[in-house]
Scaffold this active site. Structure first.
Site, short mmCIF file in Angstrom:
data_model
loop_
_atom_site.label_atom_id
_atom_site.label_comp_id
_atom_site.label_asym_id
_atom_site.label_seq_id
_atom_site.Cartn_x
_atom_site.Cartn_y
_atom_site.Cartn_z
N ASP A 107 0.86 -1.18 0.00
CA ASP A 107 0.00 0.00 0.00
C ASP A 107 0.90 1.24 0.00
O ASP A 107 1.31 1.71 -1.05
CB ASP A 107 -0.90 -0.10 1.24
CG ASP A 107 -1.91 1.02 1.34
OD1 ASP A 107 -1.84 1.96 0.54
OD2 ASP A 107 -2.78 0.97 2.23
N ASP B 290 -7.35 -10.43 4.41
CA ASP B 290 -8.45 -10.48 5.38
C ASP B 290 -9.06 -9.11 5.64
O ASP B 290 -8.50 -8.07 5.30
CB ASP B 290 -7.94 -11.00 6.73
CG ASP B 290 -7.10 -9.95 7.47
OD1 ASP B 290 -6.22 -9.34 6.82
OD2 ASP B 290 -7.35 -9.71 8.66
P1 5GP Z 1 1.83 -0.70 3.70
O1 5GP Z 1 2.83 -0.84 4.79
O2 5GP Z 1 2.40 -0.93 2.32
O3 5GP Z 1 1.12 0.64 3.78
O4 5GP Z 1 0.68 -1.76 3.97
C1 5GP Z 1 0.86 -3.10 3.66
C2 5GP Z 1 0.03 -4.00 4.53
O5 5GP Z 1 -1.23 -3.40 4.82
C3 5GP Z 1 -0.29 -5.29 3.81
O6 5GP Z 1 0.68 -6.29 4.07
C4 5GP Z 1 -1.65 -5.65 4.38
O7 5GP Z 1 -1.48 -6.38 5.59
C5 5GP Z 1 -2.29 -4.32 4.70
N1 5GP Z 1 -3.19 -3.84 3.64
C6 5GP Z 1 -3.06 -2.74 2.87
N2 5GP Z 1 -4.08 -2.59 2.03
C7 5GP Z 1 -4.91 -3.64 2.25
C8 5GP Z 1 -6.15 -4.07 1.66
O8 5GP Z 1 -6.74 -3.47 0.75
N3 5GP Z 1 -6.66 -5.23 2.16
C9 5GP Z 1 -6.08 -5.94 3.15
N4 5GP Z 1 -6.70 -7.06 3.56
N5 5GP Z 1 -4.92 -5.57 3.73
C10 5GP Z 1 -4.33 -4.43 3.28
#
Ligand code: 5GP
Length: 195
Positions: free
Chosen positions: A120, A179
């Protein structure tokens, strides 16, 4: 002697559980996912030829993806698991990356491939690369089933070597390992979660 065979009626793979009003439109069907996983497996096989890559699969979200991906690589490959969490029970990142279960062995000198479910903001992946980088692998590459589109987001586009699909910046997605509050990981497709 007769053996009684039970007829099992298979549920259509892309059916949305009618009772579950939280499951929105299917974004990627089981068939689309399977085809893309085969392609990525082929790329990994080609790119890591001559090496035995060590996959570090990030729990829990990548577990369905990594199990299919490993089987799509027709070459020696190893796997370790590492658990992190950056989300609580909601749909917005807390920005805090916590390592739970660690990998169980040395990775120094190895060609490491981190396998994530979704990238994300990229904070989790950056944290993981820094953490595993301190353990002196020969190389670190990254693979994510999904990457959130940087369009309309204030974040830099994350740098990921192998990407399954891009999802719209405002869609919270579930299924195929992903999830919401620990549910929906078992959906064979990826769908939007209706917040
Ligand atoms: P980041 O650190 O890149 O902002 O977020 C990554 C983590 O956020 C992913 O490994 C996941 O656990 C969670 N995440 C981000 N977007 C989503 C989404 O749309 N659905 C789900 N289930 N988890 C998400």
């Amino acid at each position: 002697m007769f053996v009684k065979l039970l007829a099992v009626r298979a549920k259509p793979l892309n059916s949305t559980p009618a009772a579950d009003a939280d499951v929105g439109p299917v974004l990627f069907s089981a068939e689309q996912i399977a085809a893309r996983v085969q392609q990525i497996g082929g790329e990994i096989e080609r790119d890591f030829a001559g090496s035995v890559p060590l996959v570090v699969a990030i729990l829990k979200g990548s577990v369905l993806f990594v199990s299919d991906l490993l089987r799509a690589v027709d070459a020696p490959i190893e796997v370790e698991f590492l658990a992190v969490s950056s989300y609580g029970s909601g749909t917005k990142s807390t920005g805090v990356v916590r390592i739970g279960k660690d990998i169980d062995r040395e990775i120094s000198g190895r060609d490491v491939l981190i396998v994530e479910d979704i990238v994300d903001t990229g904070a989790t992946l950056r944290h993981l690369k820094d953490y595993l980088g301190q353990l002196k692998p020969a190389t670190i590459r990254t693979c994510s089933l999904l990457v959130r589109s940087p369009v309309g987001s204030e974040h830099e586009p994350p740098d990921v070597d192998y990407v399954g699909f891009e999802v719209a910046s405002d869609a919270f997605v579930i299924g195929y390992g992903l999830d919401h509050d620990q549910r929906y990981r078992n959906l064979p497709y990826i769908a939007e979660f209706l917040v």
